[in-house]
Design a protein around this motif. Structure first.
Motif, PDB file in Angstrom:
ATOM      1  N   GLY A  41      -5.166  -9.001   6.288  1.00 24.80           N
ATOM      2  CA  GLY A  41      -4.386  -9.514   7.413  1.00 24.80           C
ATOM      3  C   GLY A  41      -4.243 -11.028   7.440  1.00 24.80           C
ATOM      4  O   GLY A  41      -3.710 -11.594   8.397  1.00 24.80           O
ATOM      5  N   GLY A  43      -2.350 -12.935   5.674  1.00 22.57           N
ATOM      6  CA  GLY A  43      -0.970 -13.406   5.488  1.00 22.57           C
ATOM      7  C   GLY A  43      -0.566 -13.519   4.026  1.00 22.57           C
ATOM      8  O   GLY A  43       0.469 -14.117   3.705  1.00 22.57           O
ATOM      9  N   LYS A  44      -1.342 -12.942   3.135  1.00 23.63           N
ATOM     10  CA  LYS A  44      -1.072 -13.056   1.693  1.00 23.63           C
ATOM     11  C   LYS A  44       0.224 -12.345   1.297  1.00 23.63           C
ATOM     12  O   LYS A  44       1.072 -12.912   0.625  1.00 23.63           O
ATOM     13  CB  LYS A  44      -2.236 -12.459   0.876  1.00 23.63           C
ATOM     14  N   THR A  45       0.337 -11.082   1.710  1.00 29.55           N
ATOM     15  CA  THR A  45       1.535 -10.313   1.343  1.00 29.55           C
ATOM     16  C   THR A  45       2.773 -10.914   1.996  1.00 29.55           C
ATOM     17  O   THR A  45       3.825 -11.053   1.365  1.00 29.55           O
ATOM     18  CB  THR A  45       1.359  -8.826   1.722  1.00 29.55           C
ATOM     19  N   THR A  46       2.647 -11.304   3.252  1.00 28.36           N
ATOM     20  CA  THR A  46       3.758 -11.943   3.947  1.00 28.36           C
ATOM     21  C   THR A  46       4.228 -13.170   3.158  1.00 28.36           C
ATOM     22  O   THR A  46       5.432 -13.366   2.955  1.00 28.36           O
ATOM     23  CB  THR A  46       3.326 -12.348   5.371  1.00 28.36           C
ATOM     24  N   GLU A  85       2.531  -5.081  -3.486  1.00 29.26           N
ATOM     25  CA  GLU A  85       1.250  -4.545  -3.012  1.00 29.26           C
ATOM     26  C   GLU A  85       1.146  -3.050  -3.317  1.00 29.26           C
ATOM     27  O   GLU A  85       0.122  -2.561  -3.774  1.00 29.26           O
ATOM     28  CB  GLU A  85       1.140  -4.803  -1.506  1.00 29.26           C
TER      29      GLU A  85
END
Ligand SMILES: Nc1ncnc2c1ncn2[C@@H]1O[C@H](COP(=O)(O)OP(=O)(O)OP(=O)(O)O)[C@@H](O)[C@H]1O
Ligand SMILES: [Mg+2]
Length: 305
Positions: A41, A43-46, A85
């Protein structure tokens, strides 16, 4: 000065009112493996989705190869490989068919696709499964195929979102070895991970991200130095006795041991000896625990919670 392949200025992303990325700035140099390290959560994928033009930023600016991402999506896409991901091959197609589809998307010639696909399938230990539908693949096999697909057009820049997450040791090793060899071939790699060991082993530089903010950015070695203050001296006395106020560091009790958190190991050991002498108790074990990258990560994340 090495060329900067990615430049990010004050990047923000809101999902509705929720700020998932809160104004981050950094750059990635050509030939670097750059790690984005953070808990679930963070913010890596975002972030990776904004860097690859899949998601529009709410604010800020991203340049890849010196071009603004929002205005040059296709031009940039031709030169990058993405492992998302969730592994993205089509499950009703075979491994080979998926590779063909990807190759066509990148405008590669049939023959080139075939030759390169077969070699990649070999590398990723999928050769025997090349004509099998992906539906029958395990998670690790899908992930390996996903990486093979990303590598097919031989991109200059790779974006990998937790490529070894949930994989067995062998598959994870294979993927890590490929990251290393791609870097040796001059490629730039942006790697999302929550695995400290991977970051330490693979990355030239690491940005630690928590709650949408970068809280540290440096080489794994420098981040470890930053954490030199997070030593723990573990001691047990016989008989067990404790007076927390006696020690200058923070004391935590774990079973019959005291864990004393300290910046000054020397001073703490002196205090331990003095305490034992005064209380007429014996020191049974004494251990100085230097922080691992993981401990430092935990401390940095805690400090910035
Ligand atoms: N589509 C969405 N709509 C609303 N909130 C979202 C959406 N996607 C992500 N978020 C929220 O944004 C925050 C960052 O999520 P993100 O997926 O970027 O984290 P992450 O660092 O990749 O985590 P993980 O390690 O679990 O993959 C989280 O709080 C998440 O709940
Ligand atoms: Mg993620």
């Amino acid at each position: 000065m090495p060329e900067e392949v990615i430049r990010v200025y004050d990047l923000k992303k809101y999902y509705g009112d929720f700020p998932a990325v809160k104004g981050i700035s950094f750059s990635v140099k050509k030939g670097e493996v750059f790690g984005f390290l953070g808990p679930n959560g963070a913010g890596k994928t975002t972030t990776i989705r904004m860097l690859t033009g899949i998601l529009e930023p709410s604010e800020g600016r991203i340049e890849v190869f010196g071009m603004d991402v929002t205005k040059n999506k296709l031009k940039i896409r031709e030169r990058v490989g993405i492992v998302p991901e969730m592994a993205n091959p089509y499950i009703d197609l075979s491994a080979m068919q998926n590779l063909f589809l990807m190759g066509r998307l990148y405008g590669m010639k049939k023959r080139e696709i075939k030759e390169r696909s077969l070699s990649l399938l070999e590398t990723f230990k999928l050769y025997n499964k090349k004509d099998q539908k992906v539906r029958t693949f395990s998670k690790g096999m899908k992930q390996r195929l996903s990486l093979a697909m990303a590598l097919l057009p031989d991109p200059e820049l790779l974006f990998l979102d937790e490529p070894t997450s949930g994989l067995d040791v062998m598959s994870a090793r294979l993927i890590k070895d490929i990251i290393i060899s791609e870097q040796q071939r001059g490629k730039t790699i942006f790697l999302n991970t929550h695995n400290m060991q991977d970051a330490n082993e693979l990355c030239n530089r690491v940005a630690i991200i928590n709650h949408g903010k970068i809280v540290a950015i440096d080489t794994p070695e420098k981040i470890k130095e930053l954490g030199a203050k997070y030593n723990v001296v573990e001691v047990s006395f016989s008989p067990f006795k404790v007076n927390e106020d006696f020690f200058s560091g923070k004391v935590k009790i774990s079973g019959n041991k005291l864990n004393i958190h300290t910046e000054d190991v020397h001073r703490t050991i002196e205090e331990i000896v003095e305490f034992a002498r005064r209380e007429k108790i014996k020191i049974v074990t004494l251990n100085v625990k230097k922080p691992s990258l993981e401990d430092i990560f935990m401390e940095i994340v805690k400090e910035n919670a």
